[in-house]
Design an enzyme around this catalytic site. Structure first.
Site, PDB file in Angstrom:
ATOM      1  N   LYS A 101       0.801   3.942  -2.874  1.00  0.00           N
ATOM      2  CA  LYS A 101       0.710   5.469  -2.604  1.00  0.00           C
ATOM      3  C   LYS A 101       1.761   6.339  -2.751  1.00  0.00           C
ATOM      4  O   LYS A 101       1.744   7.551  -3.282  1.00  0.00           O
ATOM      5  CB  LYS A 101       0.091   5.642  -1.173  1.00  0.00           C
ATOM      6  CG  LYS A 101      -1.256   4.896  -1.068  1.00  0.00           C
ATOM      7  CD  LYS A 101      -2.519   5.475  -1.855  1.00  0.00           C
ATOM      8  CE  LYS A 101      -3.672   5.322  -1.657  1.00  0.00           C
ATOM      9  NZ  LYS A 101      -4.830   5.820  -2.406  1.00  0.00           N
TER      10      LYS A 101
ATOM     11  N   TYR B  68       0.881  -1.259  -0.127  1.00  0.00           N
ATOM     12  CA  TYR B  68      -0.134   0.057   0.148  1.00  0.00           C
ATOM     13  C   TYR B  68       0.928   1.214   0.010  1.00  0.00           C
ATOM     14  O   TYR B  68       0.633   2.007  -0.728  1.00  0.00           O
ATOM     15  CB  TYR B  68      -0.664  -0.042   1.304  1.00  0.00           C
ATOM     16  CG  TYR B  68      -1.837   0.943   1.520  1.00  0.00           C
ATOM     17  CD1 TYR B  68      -2.939   1.179   0.716  1.00  0.00           C
ATOM     18  CD2 TYR B  68      -1.780   2.000   2.640  1.00  0.00           C
ATOM     19  CE1 TYR B  68      -3.709   2.108   0.670  1.00  0.00           C
ATOM     20  CE2 TYR B  68      -2.622   2.953   2.534  1.00  0.00           C
ATOM     21  CZ  TYR B  68      -3.622   3.193   1.894  1.00  0.00           C
ATOM     22  OH  TYR B  68      -4.422   4.107   1.932  1.00  0.00           O
TER      23      TYR B  68
END
Length: 311
Positions: free
Chosen positions: A174, A170
């Site tokens: 991001k 993640y």
């Protein structure tokens, strides 16, 4: 609906909101619709982990917007598929005449420490977040380049800006979105298109899955209603804000902040070819160290403390 000086609704073009079926995305979709935009509510309707797709989420938000007098259409494809990015742009322009904006709120979460993470857990999160954002931005910029107008708002996270010990997939995705945003802003300025990135904090299905220790890195008062996040996305997409581009903004329920893009903090020029001891001294002492804020915020051990037995 948006109003002109005469009090009549001022119709605008279309805005694509990915992940628009829930949480931040649903709030963004409703705010843009209330401002007079036609909204493509894009949501596959999966669980936080990306499983069990269902159309209900996108359909419900679309119906809410229409019931309130707004314009909306649902789309249920997966943004991780390249062709879906093109479908969304074509749908927005065919339904609403032109593409005024794109806001990418989609995402899934599969937490695992890096040394236990499977290839599938890595690939699935990268595909949805980073590749999915690229797929949408790729086709949106092509259309906005022709129009010579438009706005794009992407979503990063604190994990992407500061890291997270159980979210390597993640965090990497991001962080990649931040780089994608900056590159796209540089490319699209000549076409009158501004591109910005929001790092949001709100109580959603996704944050409910995050550990209490991670959640506590931000005060509880800043993890509430996503209304300000939606308002900032709307403000960044306003034609009057075209000079605001390439920015990363933290947005919580009560607070706004602007991040300074990564840049050199300190530098050293060696007078002669350095030996290993010179380099070790430079990286340990002369350059200085800026510890990751989250070591302290999360109560994590520093490697030197472990190595020295002082943890």
């Amino acid at each position: 609906m948006a109003e002109t000086s005469g009090g009549l609704a001022a119709p605008r073009g279309g805005v694509i909101v990915t992940g628009g079926g829930g949480g931040i995305g649903a709030e963004v979709a409703r705010r843009f619709a209330s401002a007079g935009y036609g909204v493509v509510v894009s949501d596959r309707g999966v669980t936080v982990a990306g499983d069990d797709p269902a159309p209900d989420a996108a359909n419900l938000v679309t119906e809410q917007i229409r019931d309130a007098g707004g314009r909306a259409v649902a789309h249920h494809g997966s943004v991780s598929e390249f062709a879906v990015g093109e479908e969304l742009v074509e749908l927005a322009t065919s339904e609403f005449g032109r593409l005024d904006g794109l806001v990418t709120c989609h995402g899934i979460l599969r937490e695992r420490m890096i040394f236990n993470m499977s290839e599938e857990e890595w690939d699935s999160v990268i595909d949805v977040h980073l590749k999915g954002t690229f797929n949408c931005v790729r086709f949106a910029t092509a259309r906005m380049r022709t129009q010579r107008a438009g706005s794009i708002v992407t979503m990063t996270s604190a994990s992407g800006l500061e890291g997270s010990p159980a979210q390597a997939n993640y965090a990497a995705a991001k962080a990649g979105i931040v780089g994608l945003t900056a590159s796209t802003a540089l490319a699209m300025g000549r076409y009158g298109v501004n591109v910005n990135c929001i790092s949001p904090a709100a109580n959603t299905r996704m944050t409910a899955r995050i550990s209490a220790r991670t959640t506590n890195t931000r005060p509880a008062a800043e993890r509430g209603n996503p209304g300000l996040i939606a308002d900032v996305a709307l403000a960044l997409s306003d034609p009057r804000a075209r000079e605001v581009t390439g920015q990363v903004l933290t947005v919580t329920e009560q607070r706004l902040a602007r991040w300074v893009p990564t840049h050199e903090q300190e530098n050293i020029t060696f007078d002669a070819e350095p030996g290993l001891d010179d380099v070790v001294d430079a990286v340990r002492n002369r350059l200085g160290v800026a510890p990751l804020r989250r070591f302290a915020a999360l109560g994590l051990d520093l490697p030197a403390a472990v190595a020295n037995g002082t943890n």
